[in-house]
Design a protein around this motif. Structure first.
Motif, PDB file in Angstrom:
ATOM      1  N   THR A 232     -29.639  48.382 -43.247  1.00  0.00           N
ATOM      2  CA  THR A 232     -30.955  47.272 -43.112  1.00  0.00           C
ATOM      3  C   THR A 232     -30.871  46.400 -44.391  1.00  0.00           C
ATOM      4  N   SER A 233     -29.925  46.505 -45.379  1.00  0.00           N
ATOM      5  CA  SER A 233     -29.783  45.692 -46.343  1.00  0.00           C
ATOM      6  C   SER A 233     -28.885  44.489 -45.916  1.00  0.00           C
ATOM      7  N   ASP A 234     -28.623  44.281 -44.941  1.00  0.00           N
ATOM      8  CA  ASP A 234     -27.863  43.149 -44.356  1.00  0.00           C
ATOM      9  C   ASP A 234     -28.587  41.836 -44.263  1.00  0.00           C
ATOM     10  N   SER A 235     -27.884  40.759 -44.517  1.00  0.00           N
ATOM     11  CA  SER A 235     -28.820  39.375 -44.788  1.00  0.00           C
ATOM     12  C   SER A 235     -29.443  39.201 -43.660  1.00  0.00           C
TER      13      SER A 235
ATOM     14  N   PHE B  67     -32.726  41.022 -42.853  1.00  0.00           N
ATOM     15  CA  PHE B  67     -34.018  40.768 -43.673  1.00  0.00           C
ATOM     16  C   PHE B  67     -34.534  39.505 -43.077  1.00  0.00           C
ATOM     17  N   LYS B  68     -33.915  38.441 -42.469  1.00  0.00           N
ATOM     18  CA  LYS B  68     -34.501  37.433 -41.712  1.00  0.00           C
ATOM     19  C   LYS B  68     -35.323  37.825 -40.612  1.00  0.00           C
TER      20      LYS B  68
ATOM     21  N   ASN C 232     -33.773  47.305 -36.376  1.00  0.00           N
ATOM     22  CA  ASN C 232     -32.047  46.840 -36.376  1.00  0.00           C
ATOM     23  C   ASN C 232     -31.661  46.795 -35.277  1.00  0.00           C
ATOM     24  N   TYR C 233     -32.165  47.442 -34.161  1.00  0.00           N
ATOM     25  CA  TYR C 233     -31.495  47.303 -32.856  1.00  0.00           C
ATOM     26  C   TYR C 233     -31.553  45.971 -32.266  1.00  0.00           C
ATOM     27  N   VAL C 234     -32.326  45.079 -32.692  1.00  0.00           N
ATOM     28  CA  VAL C 234     -32.303  43.586 -32.001  1.00  0.00           C
ATOM     29  C   VAL C 234     -31.368  42.781 -33.103  1.00  0.00           C
ATOM     30  N   THR C 235     -31.478  43.071 -34.442  1.00  0.00           N
ATOM     31  CA  THR C 235     -30.678  42.379 -35.340  1.00  0.00           C
ATOM     32  C   THR C 235     -29.178  42.505 -35.086  1.00  0.00           C
ATOM     33  N   ALA C 236     -28.748  43.781 -34.617  1.00  0.00           N
ATOM     34  CA  ALA C 236     -27.545  44.122 -34.282  1.00  0.00           C
ATOM     35  C   ALA C 236     -26.722  43.531 -33.320  1.00  0.00           C
ATOM     36  N   VAL C 237     -27.457  42.854 -32.349  1.00  0.00           N
ATOM     37  CA  VAL C 237     -26.855  42.144 -31.106  1.00  0.00           C
ATOM     38  C   VAL C 237     -27.378  40.838 -31.183  1.00  0.00           C
TER      39      VAL C 237
END
Ligand code: ME8
Length: 636
Positions: A95-98, A101-102, A231-236
């Motif tokens: 969750t600290s991935d840039s 964050f956005k 995170n689930y939508v960031t990941a893809v």
């Protein structure tokens, strides 16, 4: 476009180390991901770490470590353990991935612009351990109703999410989609919550800074659960990679534990409705692993450290680490009815190991290869397999596939074992030792057994990726997808190899059992403090190596004869991959001299030597003394 499949696990709080329960979730997701790949899906599998919580900030403070450094190290520990357990993730998200964050700030902004987020005042309680807001009426004897822990009173200006607005839409969605949440008991639980009505929830904290700030109001930090679910939508690739996002969203499966269903089944879908994204297709809530009948909890100190356990198993059974990982993966998949709680018991693990793996699967391979060597000089017959066996396979495959689709891993494994049972019985019935003069018949029997082992190994790949890779490589099997029976073994010879699962005696079972419970009261990634008195109980001594030799049948173990000045000791140490016996001679090393004796590979070991190793266990160095000092000198 081909078939796609997107699967996620929960993301893990990094204030604790992985234990058998948390790792079991990643293993189950990995089993599903591998199964889907083997049935021709284009799979995206995401897992990772949840880092912005109050308890994590508190943990770093307690250890006197900079919070960012703490989460960097702790997240690397999780990732490393998942790698060692062969978790085949496509992305290990933090969750600290840039990019995350956005995405979180964008979600917050969009929801605010929709009027679904508003500023209000929060008066109530907060449980730091569960990172949950609680009302007066939620408390049980003034404590958190979920974990029984202390709660903090909070009174602050917070942003709220208008969760109540989505109640009717969600209720309708639930009624139309009765398998949205599984098992059914969890669905009913959430349906009842929805029927009872929803209240708006606080989604920011003012008194806490380690997290993502509200984009238009920097005094507020976004609540850890709001941040984590996204995170689930960031990941893809939401925002950053439109094509990938469109390919994989909505997720096919969020695999989570039963304790976090409300966040996933109600809060997360409402957030998605607010920003106008489709809802995930399914949420499956698995049960909890208990240890030897006791609830697994950090404070009880009964958390099985999966890596330590697999290492100890691998030393005692004298098998590669990856194979002992597979044994744990098999046990966790076989023993639980997925969805219900299960009990991790050393005795039952060994029963499964000795009977299912050593006896049934392992022995089938040994017997077959020994017969092939004896009767055919290891040459694979060109005959075709017995049609009766092929028929049996075609009746078992749909059962296996159906069980896998329902995440009924135990049933899926049972159907594989029906094939293994068939083959073992086939040997008894056909008595190949009586067919030495009837080459044609003998060839069919041997070929059926070889093909059968190859087929069974293909089905077992999601559960035991390393062992099955070893067997399938040895058998020269190229096509490894899970599909209808077809001839698999095309190579000319298969030599006998050492048993992949040597049987274990009771004495060893007890030794591995010692690794069952962690001694430390808390399973921290950081350092657990002990008292001066605790430390003074350990008798550390300088010892000189008089003799060193490898232990028979073991790559790792070396038997050392040591001098402590007034006495001699024997110690068995797992350093054979890093030192040769010759290099050890005359070294002055450090040992724990007052450890209980224990038998390792039949040798009584009277202590333990000290060594430093890297977290991936690829490097190891012995502790020695800086200048010469007499043998037996005490270390304090
Ligand atoms: O809840 N047996 O993280 P977490 C089986 N960060 N599963 C277990 C278990 C046990 N004994 N103990 C824990 C969080 N788990 C949040 C999730 S997701 C957007 C945020 C499971 O580290 C637990 O149910 O406390 C959960 O699914 C996962 O481990 C992570 O738990």
């Amino acid at each position: 476009m081909g078939k796609t499949y997107y699967i996620t696990t929960a993301i893990y709080y990094v204030n604790s180390k992985p234990h058998i329960g948390s790792v079991s979730e990643a293993i189950s997701a990995d089993v599903i991901a591998r199964f889907k790949r083997l049935t021709k899906f284009d799979v995206f599998f995401s897992t990772g770490t949840d880092e912005h919580s109050q308890k994590i900030e508190a943990k770093a403070k307690e250890l006197g470590i900079d919070t960012q450094k703490f989460v960097d190290d702790a997240s690397a520990t999780w990732r490393n353990i998942f790698d060692r357990f062969n978790i085949s993730y496509s992305r290990f998200i933090r969750t600290s991935d840039s990019d995350h964050f956005k995405v979180v700030q964008e979600f917050f902004k969009r929801m605010y612009e929709k009027g679904d987020i508003y500023l209000g005042k929060y008066e109530g309680w907060y449980c730091v351990r569960d990172e949950t807001f609680l009302k007066d009426s939620d408390l049980v004897d003034g404590k958190c109703p979920y974990c029984g822990g202390e709660v903090q009173r909070i009174s602050e200006d917070n942003y709220f999410f208008r969760l109540s607005k989505f109640r009717d839409t969600l209720l309708e969605f639930y009624e139309k989609n009765p398998t949205f949440i599984e098992p059914e008991s969890r669905y009913n639980e959430l349906l009842n919550i929805l029927k009872g009505g929803l209240q708006d929830i606080s989604v920011t904290r003012k008194s806490f800074k380690f997290g993502i700030p509200v984009p238009f109001d920097q005094d507020h930090t976004i609540y850890v659960w709001f941040d984590a679910l996204i995170n689930y939508v960031t990941a893809v690739g939401f925002l950053e990679n439109k094509d990938m996002f469109n390919k994989f969203w909505p997720a096919d499966l969020h695999l989570i534990g039963k304790d976090i269903t409300r966040f996933h089944g109600i809060v997360w879908p409402a957030m998605l409705l607010s920003v106008g994204l489709p809802l995930p297709k399914k949420i499956f809530a698995h049960g909890f692993w208990n240890i030897e009948g006791a609830k697994m909890s950090k404070s009880l100190g009964n958390i099985v450290d999966p890596v330590e356990f697999a290492e100890r198993f691998s030393t005692l059974a004298n098998i590669p680490f990856d194979f002992s990982v597979d044994i744990l993966r098999y046990y966790l998949s076989r023993e639980a009815v997925f969805g219900l709680d299960a009990d991790f018991r050393i005795e039952s693990l060994f029963r499964r190991y000795n009977s299912d793996l050593a006896n049934d699967y392992g022995n089938l391979i040994n017997r077959t290869l020994n017969m092939l060597s004896k009767y055919k000089n290891s040459a694979v017959p060109t005959a075709s397999s017995d049609p009766e066996f092929i028929n049996f396979v075609s009746s078992v495959l749909p059962q296996f596939n159906e069980a896998m689709e329902k995440y009924a891993f135990s049933n899926a494994l049972e159907s594989v074992w029906s094939l293994i049972g068939y083959l073992n019985n086939y040997i008894q019935v056909k008595e190949p030792w009586k067919l030495t003069k009837e080459t044609e018949k003998l060839d069919i029997v041997l070929k059926t057994l070889l093909e059968g082992i190859a087929y069974v190994s293909i089905l077992l790949q999601p559960f035991m990726p390393s062992v099955t890779k070893f067997v399938l490589d040895k058998f020269g099997v190229e096509k490894r997808e899970i599909e209808e029976y077809k001839e698999l073994v095309h190579i000319k010879t298969i030599e006998v190899f050492n048993p992949i699962f040597p049987r274990l005696e009771k004495e060893k079972i007890e030794l591995v059992g010692e690794a069952n419970t962690s001694d430390s009261k808390e399973s921290n990634v950081g350092i657990t403090k002990i008292t001066y008195e605790d430390f003074s109980k350990v008798d550390l001594r300088v010892a000189k190596v008089l003799e060193a030799e490898r232990v028979k049948n073991s790559e790792k173990l070396i038997k050392l004869t040591l001098s402590l000045g007034s006495e001699q000791r024997t110690i068995v140490a797992g350093i054979g991959k890093f030192y040769s016996p010759e290099e050890l001679l005359n070294k002055k090393i450090i040992i724990v001299a007052n450890l209980e004796e224990r038998k390792i590979m039949g040798i009584t070991s009277q202590g333990m030597l000290l060594a430093a190793s890297t977290s991936n266990k690829e490097k190891l160095t012995l502790l020695t003394v800086d200048t010469d000092i007499e043998e037996g000198a005490k270390i304090s």
